[in-house]
Design a protein around this motif. Structure first.
Motif, PDB file in Angstrom:
ATOM      1  N   MET A   1      55.807  40.821  55.747  1.00 55.30           N
ATOM      2  CA  MET A   1      56.170  41.391  54.439  1.00 55.30           C
ATOM      3  C   MET A   1      55.124  40.984  53.400  1.00 55.30           C
ATOM      4  O   MET A   1      54.761  39.811  53.294  1.00 55.30           O
ATOM      5  CB  MET A   1      57.558  40.901  54.016  1.00 55.30           C
ATOM      6  CG  MET A   1      58.046  41.503  52.714  1.00 55.30           C
ATOM      7  SD  MET A   1      59.726  40.964  52.320  1.00 55.30           S
ATOM      8  CE  MET A   1      59.966  41.800  50.772  1.00 55.30           C
ATOM      9  N   VAL A   2      54.645  41.946  52.621  1.00 55.34           N
ATOM     10  CA  VAL A   2      53.614  41.690  51.622  1.00 55.34           C
ATOM     11  C   VAL A   2      54.238  41.023  50.402  1.00 55.34           C
ATOM     12  O   VAL A   2      55.252  41.480  49.870  1.00 55.34           O
ATOM     13  CB  VAL A   2      52.930  43.000  51.192  1.00 55.34           C
ATOM     14  CG1 VAL A   2      51.885  42.718  50.118  1.00 55.34           C
ATOM     15  CG2 VAL A   2      52.287  43.681  52.392  1.00 55.34           C
ATOM     16  N   SER A   3      53.645  39.916  49.959  1.00 54.82           N
ATOM     17  CA  SER A   3      54.155  39.205  48.788  1.00 54.82           C
ATOM     18  C   SER A   3      53.740  39.932  47.515  1.00 54.82           C
ATOM     19  O   SER A   3      52.826  40.766  47.514  1.00 54.82           O
ATOM     20  CB  SER A   3      53.616  37.776  48.759  1.00 54.82           C
ATOM     21  OG  SER A   3      52.213  37.771  48.538  1.00 54.82           O
ATOM     22  N   ASP A   4      54.429  39.596  46.416  1.00 50.11           N
ATOM     23  CA  ASP A   4      54.075  40.189  45.120  1.00 50.11           C
ATOM     24  C   ASP A   4      52.628  39.864  44.764  1.00 50.11           C
ATOM     25  O   ASP A   4      51.902  40.716  44.235  1.00 50.11           O
ATOM     26  CB  ASP A   4      55.002  39.666  44.030  1.00 50.11           C
ATOM     27  CG  ASP A   4      56.391  40.269  44.108  1.00 50.11           C
ATOM     28  OD1 ASP A   4      56.537  41.327  44.748  1.00 50.11           O
ATOM     29  OD2 ASP A   4      57.326  39.697  43.537  1.00 50.11           O
ATOM     30  N   GLU A   6      50.108  39.271  46.784  1.00 54.82           N
ATOM     31  CA  GLU A   6      49.203  40.065  47.611  1.00 54.82           C
ATOM     32  C   GLU A   6      49.178  41.522  47.153  1.00 54.82           C
ATOM     33  O   GLU A   6      48.112  42.154  47.131  1.00 54.82           O
ATOM     34  CB  GLU A   6      49.627  39.973  49.083  1.00 54.82           C
ATOM     35  CG  GLU A   6      49.411  38.595  49.694  1.00 54.82           C
ATOM     36  CD  GLU A   6      50.038  38.472  51.077  1.00 54.82           C
ATOM     37  OE1 GLU A   6      49.536  37.686  51.900  1.00 54.82           O
ATOM     38  OE2 GLU A   6      51.059  39.171  51.328  1.00 54.82           O
ATOM     39  N   MET A   7      50.352  42.040  46.782  1.00 61.03           N
ATOM     40  CA  MET A   7      50.432  43.430  46.324  1.00 61.03           C
ATOM     41  C   MET A   7      49.651  43.609  45.024  1.00 61.03           C
ATOM     42  O   MET A   7      48.909  44.585  44.857  1.00 61.03           O
ATOM     43  CB  MET A   7      51.891  43.840  46.116  1.00 61.03           C
ATOM     44  CG  MET A   7      52.065  45.291  45.697  1.00 61.03           C
ATOM     45  SD  MET A   7      53.814  45.768  45.532  1.00 61.03           S
ATOM     46  CE  MET A   7      54.366  45.572  47.238  1.00 61.03           C
ATOM     47  N   ASP A   8      49.812  42.648  44.103  1.00 58.17           N
ATOM     48  CA  ASP A   8      49.085  42.716  42.838  1.00 58.17           C
ATOM     49  C   ASP A   8      47.578  42.702  43.085  1.00 58.17           C
ATOM     50  O   ASP A   8      46.822  43.451  42.452  1.00 58.17           O
ATOM     51  CB  ASP A   8      49.462  41.533  41.937  1.00 58.17           C
ATOM     52  CG  ASP A   8      50.851  41.672  41.346  1.00 58.17           C
ATOM     53  OD1 ASP A   8      51.383  42.797  41.325  1.00 58.17           O
ATOM     54  OD2 ASP A   8      51.402  40.650  40.899  1.00 58.17           O
ATOM     55  N   TRP A   9      47.132  41.835  43.984  1.00 60.16           N
ATOM     56  CA  TRP A   9      45.700  41.718  44.263  1.00 60.16           C
ATOM     57  C   TRP A   9      45.154  43.018  44.851  1.00 60.16           C
ATOM     58  O   TRP A   9      44.080  43.479  44.469  1.00 60.16           O
ATOM     59  CB  TRP A   9      45.439  40.569  45.209  1.00 60.16           C
ATOM     60  CG  TRP A   9      43.983  40.381  45.529  1.00 60.16           C
ATOM     61  CD1 TRP A   9      43.340  40.710  46.693  1.00 60.16           C
ATOM     62  CD2 TRP A   9      42.970  39.848  44.667  1.00 60.16           C
ATOM     63  NE1 TRP A   9      42.002  40.416  46.613  1.00 60.16           N
ATOM     64  CE2 TRP A   9      41.743  39.886  45.380  1.00 60.16           C
ATOM     65  CE3 TRP A   9      42.980  39.347  43.367  1.00 60.16           C
ATOM     66  CZ2 TRP A   9      40.545  39.442  44.811  1.00 60.16           C
ATOM     67  CZ3 TRP A   9      41.789  38.906  42.811  1.00 60.16           C
ATOM     68  CH2 TRP A   9      40.585  38.954  43.532  1.00 60.16           C
ATOM     69  N   GLU A  10      45.920  43.630  45.755  1.00 66.02           N
ATOM     70  CA  GLU A  10      45.488  44.883  46.368  1.00 66.02           C
ATOM     71  C   GLU A  10      45.410  45.995  45.326  1.00 66.02           C
ATOM     72  O   GLU A  10      44.448  46.764  45.287  1.00 66.02           O
ATOM     73  CB  GLU A  10      46.463  45.268  47.486  1.00 66.02           C
ATOM     74  CG  GLU A  10      46.128  46.586  48.188  1.00 66.02           C
ATOM     75  CD  GLU A  10      44.763  46.570  48.865  1.00 66.02           C
ATOM     76  OE1 GLU A  10      44.145  47.643  48.971  1.00 66.02           O
ATOM     77  OE2 GLU A  10      44.308  45.484  49.277  1.00 66.02           O
ATOM     78  N   LEU A  11      46.423  46.072  44.475  1.00 69.67           N
ATOM     79  CA  LEU A  11      46.423  47.089  43.416  1.00 69.67           C
ATOM     80  C   LEU A  11      45.267  46.859  42.445  1.00 69.67           C
ATOM     81  O   LEU A  11      44.622  47.814  41.989  1.00 69.67           O
ATOM     82  CB  LEU A  11      47.753  47.057  42.655  1.00 69.67           C
ATOM     83  CG  LEU A  11      48.973  47.590  43.404  1.00 69.67           C
ATOM     84  CD1 LEU A  11      50.255  47.248  42.654  1.00 69.67           C
ATOM     85  CD2 LEU A  11      48.860  49.101  43.601  1.00 69.67           C
ATOM     86  N   LEU A  12      44.994  45.606  42.147  1.00 69.00           N
ATOM     87  CA  LEU A  12      43.899  45.281  41.236  1.00 69.00           C
ATOM     88  C   LEU A  12      42.562  45.694  41.827  1.00 69.00           C
ATOM     89  O   LEU A  12      41.707  46.262  41.142  1.00 69.00           O
ATOM     90  CB  LEU A  12      43.902  43.780  40.936  1.00 69.00           C
ATOM     91  CG  LEU A  12      42.863  43.288  39.921  1.00 69.00           C
ATOM     92  CD1 LEU A  12      43.093  43.930  38.557  1.00 69.00           C
ATOM     93  CD2 LEU A  12      42.908  41.773  39.812  1.00 69.00           C
ATOM     94  N   GLN A  13      42.381  45.439  43.115  1.00 73.56           N
ATOM     95  CA  GLN A  13      41.137  45.824  43.775  1.00 73.56           C
ATOM     96  C   GLN A  13      40.958  47.339  43.767  1.00 73.56           C
ATOM     97  O   GLN A  13      39.854  47.847  43.542  1.00 73.56           O
ATOM     98  CB  GLN A  13      41.131  45.303  45.223  1.00 73.56           C
ATOM     99  CG  GLN A  13      41.055  43.789  45.338  1.00 73.56           C
ATOM    100  CD  GLN A  13      39.769  43.237  44.753  1.00 73.56           C
ATOM    101  OE1 GLN A  13      39.682  42.916  43.574  1.00 73.56           O
ATOM    102  NE2 GLN A  13      38.732  43.154  45.572  1.00 73.56           N
TER     103      GLN A  13
END
Length: 210
Positions: A1-4, A6-13
């Protein structure tokens, strides 16, 4: 499960790569939280909306500045708190002294001891579960001097670290710790008068009586 985080970092990238929909997703994830923080600081919905706008404008301008040393949410909340505090100072929303003034009075001396102490009839989570009591808590918080109220909001409500709170308020970490302790004690006394069980009241102890 993707953590918040990790999700924020992916969206930021993705946003850094020009994906505007990723940026919009970040906005959607944090817009309400930032508005809530801003509203509690500036006490005006209109001004809080301005803080939200300025926060995301700053995010666009500094997308490449975030290095991941802290959680993205913490970084964004620090930006929002800085904008809210700047608005407070600029518009003099309240006729109080400077948020960073009287540092000399925030030393390591004994904090004011509550004059009324009693066990609460319910646990804090039970108290906060009701809308009416949330309003009472907010009113008690609003009665605090700005320097204590804002320290409590940033440190205890929004979860910024002591260092981040100090940076946002322009004071030392030691001042943050003292102001936070005093805010907690003053809030505890205000709320104990409402939620405390008078049958279990404790006589106050004063250091000068030792």
């Amino acid at each position: 499960m993707v953590s918040d985080r990790e999700m924020d970092w992916e969206l930021l990238q993705q946003a850094r790569g020009g994906d505007f929909s990723a940026f919009e997703t970040l906005v959607a994830r944090y817009e309400r939280r930032i508005f809530g923080l801003a509203r509690r600081i500036v006490r005006s919905e209109h001004d809080a909306e301005e803080v939200v706008q300025q926060t995301f404008i700053t995010l666009i301008e500094h997308l490449h500045d975030f290095r991941g040393d802290s959680a993205f949410a913490t970084w964004l909340l620090r930006i929002a708190s800085n904008h809210a505090l700047a608005l407070l100072r600029r518009e003099a929303v309240r006729s109080t002294a400077s948020l960073a003034d009287d540092i000399r009075h925030d030393g390591d001396g004994d904090p004011p001891f509550p004059s009324f102490i009693a066990e609460w009839r319910e646990t804090p989570d039970q108290i906060l579960a009701r809308a009416e009591t949330r309003r009472i808590v907010q009113e008690a918080l609003d009665e605090l001097d700005d320097k204590y109220r804002l320290t409590f909001l940033l440190r205890d409500v929004e979860g910024l670290s002591t260092a981040e709170t100090a940076e946002a308020l322009g004071i030392t970490e030691g001042n943050v710790k003292v102001r936070l302790l005093r805010a907690r004690l003053m809030l505890r006394e205000k709320l104990t008068r409402i939620f405390g069980d008078e049958a279990r009241a404790v006589a106050p102890h004063r250091h000068d009586e030792d």
